[in-house]
Design an enzyme around this catalytic site. Structure first.
Site, PDB file in Angstrom:
ATOM      1  N   GLU A  73       0.843  -1.205   0.000  1.00  0.00           N
ATOM      2  CA  GLU A  73       0.000   0.000   0.000  1.00  0.00           C
ATOM      3  C   GLU A  73       0.878   1.255   0.000  1.00  0.00           C
ATOM      4  O   GLU A  73       0.615   2.218  -0.730  1.00  0.00           O
ATOM      5  CB  GLU A  73      -0.890   0.036   1.242  1.00  0.00           C
ATOM      6  CG  GLU A  73      -1.965  -1.026   1.294  1.00  0.00           C
ATOM      7  CD  GLU A  73      -2.554  -1.128   2.698  1.00  0.00           C
ATOM      8  OE1 GLU A  73      -2.378  -0.176   3.484  1.00  0.00           O
ATOM      9  OE2 GLU A  73      -3.169  -2.151   3.021  1.00  0.00           O
ATOM     10  N   ASP A  81       0.788   3.849  -3.163  1.00  0.00           N
ATOM     11  CA  ASP A  81       0.368   5.234  -2.964  1.00  0.00           C
ATOM     12  C   ASP A  81       1.332   6.194  -3.650  1.00  0.00           C
ATOM     13  O   ASP A  81       0.923   7.176  -4.284  1.00  0.00           O
ATOM     14  CB  ASP A  81       0.292   5.528  -1.471  1.00  0.00           C
ATOM     15  CG  ASP A  81      -0.049   6.969  -1.171  1.00  0.00           C
ATOM     16  OD1 ASP A  81      -1.162   7.400  -1.503  1.00  0.00           O
ATOM     17  OD2 ASP A  81       0.809   7.678  -0.597  1.00  0.00           O
ATOM     18  N   ASP A 128      -6.997   1.210   0.291  1.00  0.00           N
ATOM     19  CA  ASP A 128      -5.654   0.698   0.549  1.00  0.00           C
ATOM     20  C   ASP A 128      -5.318  -0.464  -0.380  1.00  0.00           C
ATOM     21  O   ASP A 128      -4.196  -0.583  -0.877  1.00  0.00           O
ATOM     22  CB  ASP A 128      -5.539   0.228   1.999  1.00  0.00           C
ATOM     23  CG  ASP A 128      -5.521   1.381   2.995  1.00  0.00           C
ATOM     24  OD1 ASP A 128      -5.288   2.528   2.580  1.00  0.00           O
ATOM     25  OD2 ASP A 128      -5.747   1.122   4.197  1.00  0.00           O
ATOM     26  N   GLU A 157      -4.290   0.443  -3.910  1.00  0.00           N
ATOM     27  CA  GLU A 157      -2.914   0.937  -3.911  1.00  0.00           C
ATOM     28  C   GLU A 157      -1.930  -0.231  -3.881  1.00  0.00           C
ATOM     29  O   GLU A 157      -0.883  -0.197  -4.550  1.00  0.00           O
ATOM     30  CB  GLU A 157      -2.681   1.859  -2.721  1.00  0.00           C
ATOM     31  CG  GLU A 157      -3.417   3.181  -2.819  1.00  0.00           C
ATOM     32  CD  GLU A 157      -3.319   4.023  -1.561  1.00  0.00           C
ATOM     33  OE1 GLU A 157      -3.688   5.210  -1.631  1.00  0.00           O
ATOM     34  OE2 GLU A 157      -2.871   3.496  -0.513  1.00  0.00           O
TER      35      GLU A 157
END
Length: 228
Positions: A45, A49, A118, A121
């Site tokens: 994650e 991101d 999440d 990502e």
């Protein structure tokens, strides 16, 4: 590693064939399911991101070469915020293939906005690690689609916009109060009121407190602007 039928179908929805399928398996494994023999997706994650942010920053700069940093920042935030990521996750039915622990599953984890955001990502990170930056960029631009082209020039989230409206008039920041909570514990529905010191207020209902707060702020701001 051989993927399950569900993950193979999800792979098709993504449009990326994994050379290392174990990356996809890790990306859909929530921390509640992890063990000493199974890695979860938390570190992925973090990486995903950053990859998402770079792709979106690059795309926004290319689309509007005359935009200032102050104009680009709210558009960027609108494209990478958790609500948008969760919407993308729902469009590819990511929730259906998430590996969750029993407690998370019973509490409605497959529908939770933060968990879905999440996870998408983490999937981006898996594609990046499997196929490189260009593969991840292609995935992101396909999944986000017209969102990049249609993001509003004033793309501040409603709570930020309402707070700035209040500050510009010398008012205290808006307050958000839980008016009602309904439904079972695994799928609660919240009614939240956004209130200003002037006495103006508006209520909204959604499946999470954050969504209800945003909806109440948006509705209240629209009312205020209409009455101005």
């Amino acid at each position: 590693m051989k993927l399950s039928a569900e993950l193979r179908a999800f792979q098709e929805r993504l449009g990326h064939q994994f050379k290392k399928p174990e990356l996809l398996a890790q990306a859909v494994t929530h921390a509640s399911m992890s063990s000493t023999n199974r890695d979860d997706n938390q570190r992925m994650e973090f990486l995903g991101d950053r990859v998402l942010g770079l792709v979106m920053a690059e795309a926004l700069l290319a689309l509007d070469r005359g935009a200032t940093e102050g104009q680009l920042a709210p558009r960027f935030n609108a494209l990478v915020r958790k609500e948008t990521c969760a919407d993308v996750a729902r469009e590819v039915d990511l929730g259906a293939v998430l590996r969750l622990g029993r407690s998370e599953m019973l509490s409605g984890g497959r529908r939770k906005q933060a968990l879905l955001g999440d996870a998408i990502e983490a999937v981006i990170a898996a594609v990046y690690l499997d196929g490189g930056f260009d593969a991840a960029k292609d995935l992101i631009l396909r999944l986000w689609g017209t969102r990049v082209l249609e993001v509003k020039e004033d793309a501040r989230d409603p709570k930020t916009a309402l707070q700035e409206w209040a500050q510009a008039r010398g008012l205290k920041p808006p307050r958000y109060e839980e008016v009602k909570r309904q439904g079972p514990d695994h799928a609660p529905v919240f009614t939240i009121a956004a209130r200003l010191a002037t006495g103006d207020s508006f209520e909204a209902t959604a499946g999470s407190k954050r969504q209800a707060e945003q909806a109440a702020a948006e509705a209240l701001l629209a009312k205020l602007e209409k009455d101005a």
